[in-house]
Design an enzyme around this catalytic site. Structure first.
Site, PDB file in Angstrom:
ATOM      1  N   LYS A 182       0.864  -1.191   0.000  1.00 42.60           N
ATOM      2  CA  LYS A 182       0.000   0.000   0.000  1.00 42.60           C
ATOM      3  C   LYS A 182       0.896   1.234   0.000  1.00 42.60           C
ATOM      4  O   LYS A 182       1.466   1.610   1.023  1.00 42.60           O
ATOM      5  CB  LYS A 182      -0.918   0.029   1.222  1.00 42.60           C
ATOM      6  CG  LYS A 182      -2.053   1.041   1.022  1.00 42.60           C
ATOM      7  CD  LYS A 182      -2.493   1.740   2.269  1.00 42.60           C
ATOM      8  CE  LYS A 182      -1.597   2.828   2.723  1.00 42.60           C
ATOM      9  NZ  LYS A 182      -1.406   3.982   1.814  1.00 42.60           N
ATOM     10  N   PRO A 217      -5.713   6.781   3.338  1.00 49.11           N
ATOM     11  CA  PRO A 217      -4.847   5.709   3.828  1.00 49.11           C
ATOM     12  C   PRO A 217      -5.443   4.955   5.005  1.00 49.11           C
ATOM     13  O   PRO A 217      -5.237   3.761   5.166  1.00 49.11           O
ATOM     14  CB  PRO A 217      -3.571   6.441   4.250  1.00 49.11           C
ATOM     15  CG  PRO A 217      -3.931   7.863   4.404  1.00 49.11           C
ATOM     16  CD  PRO A 217      -5.129   8.104   3.534  1.00 49.11           C
ATOM     17  N   VAL A 220      -8.228   1.810   4.083  1.00 52.81           N
ATOM     18  CA  VAL A 220      -7.743   0.489   3.645  1.00 52.81           C
ATOM     19  C   VAL A 220      -6.452   0.096   4.359  1.00 52.81           C
ATOM     20  O   VAL A 220      -6.182  -1.088   4.550  1.00 52.81           O
ATOM     21  CB  VAL A 220      -7.557   0.419   2.117  1.00 52.81           C
ATOM     22  CG1 VAL A 220      -8.870   0.599   1.411  1.00 52.81           C
ATOM     23  CG2 VAL A 220      -6.537   1.406   1.630  1.00 52.81           C
ATOM     24  N   GLY A 221      -5.659   1.102   4.770  1.00 53.94           N
ATOM     25  CA  GLY A 221      -4.394   0.793   5.443  1.00 53.94           C
ATOM     26  C   GLY A 221      -4.625   0.100   6.775  1.00 53.94           C
ATOM     27  O   GLY A 221      -3.914  -0.835   7.138  1.00 53.94           O
ATOM     28  N   GLU A 259      10.096   1.626  10.278  1.00 53.73           N
ATOM     29  CA  GLU A 259      11.145   2.599   9.926  1.00 53.73           C
ATOM     30  C   GLU A 259      10.515   3.977  10.050  1.00 53.73           C
ATOM     31  O   GLU A 259       9.670   4.341   9.226  1.00 53.73           O
ATOM     32  CB  GLU A 259      11.604   2.394   8.475  1.00 53.73           C
ATOM     33  CG  GLU A 259      12.333   1.104   8.197  1.00 53.73           C
ATOM     34  CD  GLU A 259      13.774   1.139   8.657  1.00 53.73           C
ATOM     35  OE1 GLU A 259      14.205   2.151   9.233  1.00 53.73           O
ATOM     36  OE2 GLU A 259      14.461   0.136   8.457  1.00 53.73           O
ATOM     37  N   CYS A 292      14.503  10.885   5.772  1.00 54.06           N
ATOM     38  CA  CYS A 292      14.391  10.604   7.212  1.00 54.06           C
ATOM     39  C   CYS A 292      15.738  10.670   7.920  1.00 54.06           C
ATOM     40  O   CYS A 292      15.806  11.015   9.093  1.00 54.06           O
ATOM     41  CB  CYS A 292      13.766   9.238   7.401  1.00 54.06           C
ATOM     42  SG  CYS A 292      14.631   7.975   6.468  1.00 54.06           S
ATOM     43  N   GLU A 391      10.596  16.498  13.950  1.00 57.03           N
ATOM     44  CA  GLU A 391      10.993  16.284  12.568  1.00 57.03           C
ATOM     45  C   GLU A 391      10.215  17.239  11.667  1.00 57.03           C
ATOM     46  O   GLU A 391       8.986  17.229  11.665  1.00 57.03           O
ATOM     47  CB  GLU A 391      10.697  14.839  12.168  1.00 57.03           C
ATOM     48  CG  GLU A 391      11.160  14.511  10.778  1.00 57.03           C
ATOM     49  CD  GLU A 391      10.837  13.084  10.375  1.00 57.03           C
ATOM     50  OE1 GLU A 391       9.678  12.662  10.536  1.00 57.03           O
ATOM     51  OE2 GLU A 391      11.749  12.408   9.878  1.00 57.03           O
TER      52      GLU A 391
HETATM   53  P1  NAD Z   1       3.003   8.870   6.989  1.00 61.10           P
HETATM   54  O1  NAD Z   1       3.290   8.244   8.301  1.00 61.10           O
HETATM   55  O2  NAD Z   1       2.000   9.938   6.913  1.00 61.10           O
HETATM   56  O3  NAD Z   1       2.504   7.735   5.959  1.00 61.10           O
HETATM   57  C1  NAD Z   1       3.258   6.593   5.677  1.00 61.10           C
HETATM   58  C2  NAD Z   1       2.358   5.542   5.070  1.00 61.10           C
HETATM   59  O4  NAD Z   1       1.366   5.168   6.022  1.00 61.10           O
HETATM   60  C3  NAD Z   1       1.590   6.021   3.842  1.00 61.10           C
HETATM   61  O5  NAD Z   1       1.440   4.938   2.940  1.00 61.10           O
HETATM   62  C4  NAD Z   1       0.252   6.394   4.427  1.00 61.10           C
HETATM   63  O6  NAD Z   1      -0.777   6.362   3.454  1.00 61.10           O
HETATM   64  C5  NAD Z   1       0.077   5.304   5.451  1.00 61.10           C
HETATM   65  N1  NAD Z   1      -0.883   5.596   6.520  1.00 61.10           N
HETATM   66  C6  NAD Z   1      -1.193   6.807   7.042  1.00 61.10           C
HETATM   67  N2  NAD Z   1      -2.116   6.651   8.020  1.00 61.10           N
HETATM   68  C7  NAD Z   1      -2.364   5.325   8.109  1.00 61.10           C
HETATM   69  C8  NAD Z   1      -3.218   4.526   8.929  1.00 61.10           C
HETATM   70  N3  NAD Z   1      -4.013   5.080   9.858  1.00 61.10           N
HETATM   71  N4  NAD Z   1      -3.219   3.186   8.757  1.00 61.10           N
HETATM   72  C9  NAD Z   1      -2.419   2.605   7.836  1.00 61.10           C
HETATM   73  N5  NAD Z   1      -1.611   3.304   7.016  1.00 61.10           N
HETATM   74  C10 NAD Z   1      -1.575   4.643   7.158  1.00 61.10           C
HETATM   75  O7  NAD Z   1       4.415   9.307   6.413  1.00 61.10           O
HETATM   76  P2  NAD Z   1       4.712  10.146   5.095  1.00 61.10           P
HETATM   77  O8  NAD Z   1       4.276  11.534   5.342  1.00 61.10           O
HETATM   78  O9  NAD Z   1       4.182   9.406   3.906  1.00 61.10           O
HETATM   79  O10 NAD Z   1       6.325  10.069   5.032  1.00 61.10           O
HETATM   80  C11 NAD Z   1       7.144  10.901   5.760  1.00 61.10           C
HETATM   81  C12 NAD Z   1       7.582  10.211   7.044  1.00 61.10           C
HETATM   82  O11 NAD Z   1       8.227   8.986   6.743  1.00 61.10           O
HETATM   83  C13 NAD Z   1       8.616  11.008   7.816  1.00 61.10           C
HETATM   84  O12 NAD Z   1       8.284  10.998   9.179  1.00 61.10           O
HETATM   85  C14 NAD Z   1       9.915  10.248   7.583  1.00 61.10           C
HETATM   86  O13 NAD Z   1      10.881  10.388   8.585  1.00 61.10           O
HETATM   87  C15 NAD Z   1       9.430   8.856   7.487  1.00 61.10           C
HETATM   88  N6  NAD Z   1      10.404   8.032   6.770  1.00 61.10           N
HETATM   89  C16 NAD Z   1      11.177   7.158   7.472  1.00 61.10           C
HETATM   90  C17 NAD Z   1      12.133   6.399   6.817  1.00 61.10           C
HETATM   91  C18 NAD Z   1      12.996   5.419   7.562  1.00 61.10           C
HETATM   92  O14 NAD Z   1      13.558   4.543   6.926  1.00 61.10           O
HETATM   93  N7  NAD Z   1      13.135   5.525   8.864  1.00 61.10           N
HETATM   94  C19 NAD Z   1      12.286   6.519   5.444  1.00 61.10           C
HETATM   95  C20 NAD Z   1      11.486   7.416   4.756  1.00 61.10           C
HETATM   96  C21 NAD Z   1      10.532   8.169   5.429  1.00 61.10           C
END
Ligand code: NAD
Length: 487
Positions: A182, A217, A220-221, A259, A292, A391
């Site tokens: 997803k 998200p 379905v997430g 992550e 990140c 962050e």
């Molecule tokens: P996010 O947490 O908003 O979303 C990540 C994923 O989770 C997306 O696919 C989103 O649709 C899904 N999601 C959101 N709410 C959900 C829920 N309630 N249930 C299930 N799935 C859900 O993050 P973002 O804004 O897409 O990405 C940025 C973040 O990702 C930053 O905090 C960054 O640090 C982190 N990040 C971490 C790494 C790592 O390896 N540590 C790498 C890249 C990004």
């Protein structure tokens, strides 16, 4: 020429639209223009994907036929490389990453890393005999078997979508798991193209790999996080959503691999060459700060604080910003309006809390269309300010003065996060000594870079649980079974 992307999902071996027929627009963050429509899944689509992945895991020999998986993954690798140009264009259009980054760690780098995991699979020892032990007069031989962990839910963010999608699905498939991917709503094409390649270039059986795209998200997430047919959650994203996912997954005691976010420190020790070590801070402009592991807190000795701030200011002046398609563009836009507003709000918060805005701080002149923010530098920052603790995920660097080495280590570790760090010194030994004291999953020493298919990546503390990449990244997708045979 307009970039084409795959709007269809991939469920149970077929490219498909949502059962409801619903779609949502994919937006180019550099222009705010719609670049295509994408399937907008509802619960009925996710239900089909989970059922297909479960059936494929339980009903085929995918998890046990290691040679077949090697063959299929080689086909997938070749298929993805065959669409490399198309993929690059899609990443520029939907992620807003400049071409230089796309031909590096956004797209080409991850494609080149697939080979490492397939080679590892080819040589992996699935069974070993650990020894013999006598219990109450009866001796047993102990066999330890490694087995695929089951159905994996891969939930991924928008910042490095190709890299993160592949860093999850390649080891998961190699381990013998089946997968429902997803992707983030903002970057669907980086996932749907993988579905198309699996459909058109591989013998991967129906249901082994599925892609479900959705604008909402949570709807379905969260099904992936609560459904008992899912065994593993492999999540990359923000710490807040990670916490929520962990709580949801606890009801069915899933294996949860997270992550999450970071607030990494760059420690410049007092014997380091200031000019070259401070160049590394341009990383905060890399992909507009949407990484990140980027070091967003610069820790400078008090003795050279002002000199260092002035140097970084000069370096920021070299950053070109604008259309990510343009040759040699260094910095593109942020992913969406919400993210742009969030970063600008953090900048206001920094000013309000008394930090000194040295350069940047707004939307660059002439780039009002698209989600741009200027490279921004804050000085006179203390580690308790919001801009030093949270962050921001944008091109914002904060510079914090420190007294001595001990103080630098204390400030670096004074964070809920523990993803990464950088250390600079005239002596590798001294820098490595400091690296030992840092509570982070990776440390770049004197210009080294942790990125590589062999190098496990992940966080301490609230930056995550588990590791991606390398041997540890493969083992996240395995279970261990002990079999005792009477000797
Ligand atoms: P996010 O947490 O908003 O979303 C990540 C994923 O989770 C997306 O696919 C989103 O649709 C899904 N999601 C959101 N709410 C959900 C829920 N309630 N249930 C299930 N799935 C859900 O993050 P973002 O804004 O897409 O990405 C940025 C973040 O990702 C930053 O905090 C960054 O640090 C982190 N990040 C971490 C790494 C790592 O390896 N540590 C790498 C890249 C990004």
């Amino acid at each position: 020429m307009a970039v084409q992307g795959e709007g269809r999902m991939f469920i149970d071996g077929a490219l498909c639209w949502a059962a409801s027929g619903r779609t949502y627009p994919n937006i180019n963050p550099a222009t705010e223009a719609e670049i295509g429509q994408v399937a907008d899944a509802g619960p009925e689509d996710m239900e089909r994907a989970i059922a297909a992945a479960r059936r494929a895991f339980d009903g085929t020999d995918w998890s046990t036929n290691h040679a077949f998986r090697v063959k299929c993954l080689r086909q997938l690798e070749a298929g993805l490389k065959a669409v490399r140009e198309e993929l690059r264009d899609q990443v520029i259009a939907e992620v807003g990453a400049p071409r230089g980054i796309v031909e590096g760690p956004q797209c080409d780098g991850p494609l080149e890393m697939i080979d490492w995991t397939i080679n590892y699979l080819e040589n992996f020892q699935w069974e070993r005999e650990s020894g013999q032990y006598e219990v109450m007069g009866a001796k047993s031989r102990h066999l330890v078997w490694k087995e695929a962990a089951g159905v994996v839910a891969a939930i991924t963010p928008w910042n490095f979508p190709v890299q993160i999608n592949l860093a999850k699905i390649i080891p998961a498939l190699a381990a013998g798991c089946t997968v429902v991917l997803k992707p983030a709503p903002d970057t669907p094409w980086c996932a749907t193209i993988i579905g198309r390649v699996v459909a058109e270039h591989t013998d991967i059986p129906a249901g082994v790999f599925n892609v479900v795209t959705a604008s909402n998200p949570a709807e379905v997430g969260e099904m992936l996080c609560t459904d008992p047919r899912v065994d593993v959650i492999s999540f990359t994203g923000s710490t807040n959503v990670g916490r929520h996912i962990m709580a949801l997954a606890s009801a069915t005691v899933k294996k949860v691999f997270l992550e999450l976010g970071g607030k990494s420190a760059n420690i410049v020790l007092d014997d380091a060459d200031l000019g070259s070590s401070l160049l590394s801070n341009l990383a905060v402009c890399f992909h507009a700060g949407q990484g990140c592991a980027i070091a967003t807190r610069l820790l400078l000795p008090k003795a050279c604080y002002e000199e260092g701030v002035e140097l970084v200011k000069q370096y920021f002046g070299f950053i070109s910003q604008g259309n990510p398609q343009a040759k040699d563009q260094i910095m593109g836009p942020l992913i969406n309006k919400k993210q742009q507003e969030r970063v600008l709000a953090y900048i206001e918060k920094g000013k309000a809390e008394g930090a000194r805005l040295v350069v940047g701080g707004g939307v660059p002149a002439g780039l009002e269309k698209g989600f741009y923010v200027e490279p921004t530098l804050f000085a006179d920052v203390t580690n308790d300010m919001t801009i030093a603790r949270e962050e921001i995920f944008g091109p914002v660097l904060v510079v914090i003065p420190y007294e001595d080495e001990e103080d630098a280590i204390r400030i670096a570790n004074d964070s809920i996060f523990g993803l990464s760090a950088m250390v600079w010194s005239a002596s590798d030994e001294r820098a490595l000594r400091v690296a030992h004291r840092l509570r982070t999953g990776t440390v770049n020493v004197n210009g080294g870079n942790f990125l590589g298919p062999d190098a496990p990546f992940g966080g301490y503390k609230q930056s995550g649980v588990g590791r991606e990449m390398g041997v540890e990244g493969f083992e996240e997708y395995l279970e261990t079974k002990t079999v005792a045979v009477k000797a």
